[in-house]
Design a protein around this motif. Sequence first.
Motif, short mmCIF file in Angstrom:
data_model
loop_
_atom_site.label_atom_id
_atom_site.label_comp_id
_atom_site.label_asym_id
_atom_site.label_seq_id
_atom_site.Cartn_x
_atom_site.Cartn_y
_atom_site.Cartn_z
N MET A 1 0.84 -1.20 0.00
CA MET A 1 0.00 0.00 0.00
C MET A 1 0.87 1.24 0.00
SD MET A 1 -3.12 1.05 -0.10
CE MET A 1 -4.02 -0.44 0.38
N PHE A 2 0.44 2.28 -0.69
CA PHE A 2 1.21 3.49 -0.79
C PHE A 2 1.14 4.31 0.49
CE2 PHE A 2 2.85 4.07 -5.03
CZ PHE A 2 2.25 3.00 -5.67
N ALA A 3 2.20 5.07 0.72
CA ALA A 3 2.25 5.93 1.88
C ALA A 3 1.22 7.06 1.77
CB ALA A 3 3.64 6.52 2.05
N LEU A 4 1.01 7.57 0.54
CA LEU A 4 0.17 8.76 0.39
C LEU A 4 -0.95 8.59 -0.63
CD1 LEU A 4 3.05 11.39 0.40
CD2 LEU A 4 1.46 10.93 2.24
N LYS A 5 -0.92 7.55 -1.40
CA LYS A 5 -1.95 7.34 -2.42
C LYS A 5 -2.33 5.86 -2.46
CE LYS A 5 -2.82 11.29 -4.58
NZ LYS A 5 -4.17 11.79 -4.82
N ALA A 6 -3.59 5.62 -2.79
CA ALA A 6 -4.05 4.24 -2.89
C ALA A 6 -3.50 3.60 -4.16
CB ALA A 6 -5.58 4.20 -2.91
N GLU A 7 -3.42 2.29 -4.14
CA GLU A 7 -2.80 1.55 -5.23
C GLU A 7 -3.49 1.68 -6.58
OE1 GLU A 7 -1.69 -3.05 -5.97
OE2 GLU A 7 -1.05 -2.17 -4.07
N PRO A 8 -4.82 1.84 -6.68
CA PRO A 8 -5.44 1.92 -8.01
C PRO A 8 -4.85 3.00 -8.90
CG PRO A 8 -7.12 1.56 -6.36
CD PRO A 8 -5.83 1.79 -5.61
N GLU A 9 -4.51 4.17 -8.37
CA GLU A 9 -3.90 5.22 -9.18
C GLU A 9 -2.57 4.74 -9.75
OE1 GLU A 9 -5.27 5.75 -6.27
OE2 GLU A 9 -6.58 7.49 -6.35
N ALA A 10 -1.79 4.05 -8.92
CA ALA A 10 -0.49 3.55 -9.37
C ALA A 10 -0.66 2.47 -10.43
CB ALA A 10 0.29 3.00 -8.18
N SER A 11 -1.59 1.57 -10.23
CA SER A 11 -1.85 0.53 -11.23
C SER A 11 -2.31 1.14 -12.54
CB SER A 11 -2.91 -0.44 -10.71
OG SER A 11 -2.47 -1.09 -9.53
N GLY A 12 -3.12 2.20 -12.44
CA GLY A 12 -3.58 2.89 -13.63
C GLY A 12 -2.44 3.53 -14.40
N PHE A 13 -1.45 4.06 -13.67
CA PHE A 13 -0.29 4.65 -14.34
C PHE A 13 0.45 3.59 -15.15
CE2 PHE A 13 4.30 5.35 -14.43
CZ PHE A 13 4.35 6.52 -15.15
N TRP A 14 0.68 2.43 -14.57
CA TRP A 14 1.44 1.40 -15.28
C TRP A 14 0.63 0.80 -16.43
CZ3 TRP A 14 6.14 2.24 -14.98
CH2 TRP A 14 6.77 2.60 -13.78
N ALA A 15 -0.70 0.77 -16.30
CA ALA A 15 -1.53 0.32 -17.42
C ALA A 15 -1.40 1.31 -18.59
CB ALA A 15 -2.98 0.20 -16.98
N TRP A 16 -1.42 2.62 -18.27
CA TRP A 16 -1.24 3.63 -19.31
C TRP A 16 0.16 3.51 -19.91
CZ3 TRP A 16 2.37 7.44 -19.83
CH2 TRP A 16 2.16 8.37 -20.85
#
Length: 207
Positions: A1-16
Amino acid sequence: MFALKAEPEASGFWAWFNDNQARLAKVAANIDDMTMDEIEPVLDELALILHEVDDRLFAELGADAHGKPRLVVTTDGEVDAMLTARDLVAIAPAFDGWTLSALREREDMAGSIGLPGGGELDMSEAVFVLEIHDGIAEIAVGLDQWDEDRADDYTAAVEEFICKALGEADYAAGVAGVMALSVHDLADEADPWPIKALTAEFDRLLG
């Protein structure tokens, strides 16, 4: 889990990133030969998607030492966002042919560096004094080449030089300030060391 942001945003970045890696790789491999009109739309979109994870994160594209496209997720020195940058890169899928890294790593010291406003600064004869106060370093760099009217330009160039030598994380967390001055003025106040010993001395004192 991210310190400051939830994982879906991060997963979305790598999908993009996965969907756009071909054009990103083209920019990374040819960035020095492309026009700003060709580069900016790609970098602007990359920054927009990355800021959905955290607006303190920035992306740098280029080629690594082997010519492979490279993405560096940096915080531009923002200490509180460094864990987020590391977490983002840690969950990245394996992208064939890419080098991915969090934060700018240490670089070999250059023999000369560019000055703001033009010109070059020879670092081969530079010396330094490093003092620790409350667990953080203050660094003075003495220069054989000196012009009092350009003291601010010299200090800005030396700050960038030291940041590259120590790497983004160590510089941001371990350096309180950098000052450039004439080598003669520094030698009058202390017993300086050759600049090539800076990283070893920093690591010895701050671990």
